[in-house]
Design an enzyme around this catalytic site. Structure first.
Site: not given
Ligand code: GLU
Length: 492
Positions: A251-255
């Site tokens: 998800s977004k928090r990984h990149g």
């Protein structure tokens, strides 16, 4: 004849996992000399996003996935957009009613909600209680004459089991008692995913359904639908999910997660292609570099793993570096252009005007970047409009005092001025001489010069950089540094 399809729902920008699924479908078709289809599954109007379809098509094309039939180019089974095929699904649902394999359900929203509520209270499985499955002819007629809204549901078998042979996971069996009478046509007349998906796969003569593992639980329902129509189901292959580096959903928090984001971050399409091909597939467990042609040549379903694939940004960065280094300066400049413009470093016209200069600069940074978006920050100092000594204090490195640094730069200016052909080798020869003459250490000589001509402590090789900058620029910049050192105040 093999026919595969990618059937995305336009509910957002194409996710990297979707691209991987599309790729596997595409490679399987190409490897077998078959046809690859793009079909847009846009029947869920509540989640529809206008730009998604364009983004999906652009993203596929970006990595070199081309479809033989699709919404933009048509084909023998057009249209390829489900919202334009509404009547087909309705006809098919009615056909199932005639065959006794589907029924109209007039249950109101309130009744269904109450039912769910009660099931929840009793701790039972949530699902439709088949209330309308055996309505009398009269009841049906009456409701129809009252124009009572209805959905069409599949009459799922009540006992026995349903199985299918997944090309990756082997035989999968479910007990029919676990199945629901799923909705095929919603009250707004739109089909559900299940109906539209299998009707189209059948009508479009899809031989192999290759899709994400998250759809595996839908497949028994699809198999029953095929049987209800009296159709032969296609082969199914469910490809493993992609997990985030530490597990869980990417998800977004990984990149970056969407293809668009990867593109905008400066990944090369070849790197993304190569990297995703190996997310859940491998050729021989050692070969790492694959072009599209290689992939088409080697791709088989047998080599798809059962285990989930783990996404690694580090590995992707590594691939990007590999592919960046394979580019010619011309190609890399072309790829870097949008990033140079976006960073406000140069305009399109300025890039053209400085083309030859840029083509000399590019090889100096080619080995040092992992992303195209790093280009502006690596080359800014080559342009006088942007040049400034960002780290003036560093003109005086450890071990030297201001007057020693000044003396050094003055000597350097004098010596460099005398060099007739301003090449890397001639510059190096002179600087090595200067080292001997002054007795300073490498770092003590390099640092003031590097900061003076590149503005910071980190830059490509000093001699090459000086050659590309050219004698005039180098001398001007050293003079400026001398001025700063003499002024002293500017060092504070
Ligand atoms: N429209 C579905 C999706 O968005 C297609 C699933 C399938 O390939 O059957 O993934």
């Amino acid at each position: 004849m093999v026919r595969t399809r990618f059937a995305p729902s336009p509910t957002g920008f194409l996710h990297i996992g979707g691209l991987r699924t599309a790729l596997f479908s595409y490679l399987f078709a190409r490897h077998n000399g078959g046809i690859f289809i793009l079909r847009i599954e846009d029947t869920d109007r509540t989640r529809y996003i206008e730009e998604a379809m364009t983004d999906i098509m652009e993203s596929l094309k970006w990595v070199g996935i081309e479809w033989d039939e699709g919404p933009d180019i048509g084909g023998p089974y057009a249209p390829y957009k489900q919202s334009e095929r509404k009547d087909i699904y309705l006809q098919h649902a009615e056909e199932l009613i005639k065959r006794g394999n589907a029924y109209k359900c007039f249950c109101s929203q309130e009744r269904l909600e109450k039912l769910r509520e009660e099931q929840r209270k009793r701790g039972e499985k949530i699902g439709y209680d088949r209330h309308c499955r055996n309505l009398s002819e009269e009841d049906i007629k009456r409701y129809e004459s009252e124009n009572k809204p209805y959905v069409i549901r599949l009459k799922a078998p009540l006992s026995g089991e349903t199985n299918f042979n997944d090309l990756i996971r082997g035989k999968i069996t479910v007990s029919n008692e676990t199945l629901d009478d799923i909705v095929l046509i919603k009250s707004d007349g739109f089909p559900t995913y299940h109906l539209a998906n299998i009707v189209d796969d059948h009508l479009m003569r899809i031989t192999h359904v290759i899709r994400g593992e998250e759809w595996i639980s839908s497949t028994p329902k699809h198999v029953i639908l095929y049987q209800s129509f009296g159709w032969e189901p296609p082969f199914f292959a469910h490809v493993p999910v992609i997990l985030a580096p530490g597990g869980g959903k990417l998800s977004k928090r990984h990149g970056a997660t969407t293809v668009k984001e990867f593109r905008e971050k400066g990944y090369l399409s070849e790197a993304v292609l190569n990297f995703i091909a190996l997310l859940g597939w491998s050729y021989d467990d050692k070969t790492e570099i694959f072009s599209m042609e290689d992939l088409i040549k080697y791709f088989t379903i047998e080599k798809i793993n059962k285990a989930s694939a783990v996404f690694s940004y580090d590995k992707l960065d590594w691939y990007n570096g590999v592919y960046i280094r394979k580019k010619s300066p011309e190609e890399l400049l072309e790829l870097g252009k949008p990033f140079i413009i976006k960073a406000d470093l140069l305009t399109e016209d300025e890039i053209e005007a400085n083309r030859d200069y840029l083509l000399k600069i590019i090889p100096l940074i080619q080995e040092r970047i992992k992303l195209l978006s790093e280009i502006p920050e690596k080359i800014w100092f080559f342009f006088d409009r942007h040049f400034e000594i960002r780290e003036k204090k560093e003109l005086v490195p450890k071990g030297l005092d201001i007057s020693q640094a000044l003396d050094l730069l003055k000597k350097a200016r004098k010596g460099l001025e005398k060099i007739e052909t301003f090449t890397k080798d001639n510059i190096e020869e002179f600087i090595r001489g200067l080292m001997e003459e002054t007795g300073f250490k490498t770092k003590q000589i390099f640092m003031p010069l590097r900061v003076a001509v590149t503005g910071t402590r980190v830059s490509p090789g000093l001699f090459e950089t000086m050659e590309v900058l050219g004698k005039k620029r180098v001398l001007d910049r050293i003079s400026k540094a001398i001025y700063y050192l003499e002024d002293r105040k500017s060092l504070e």
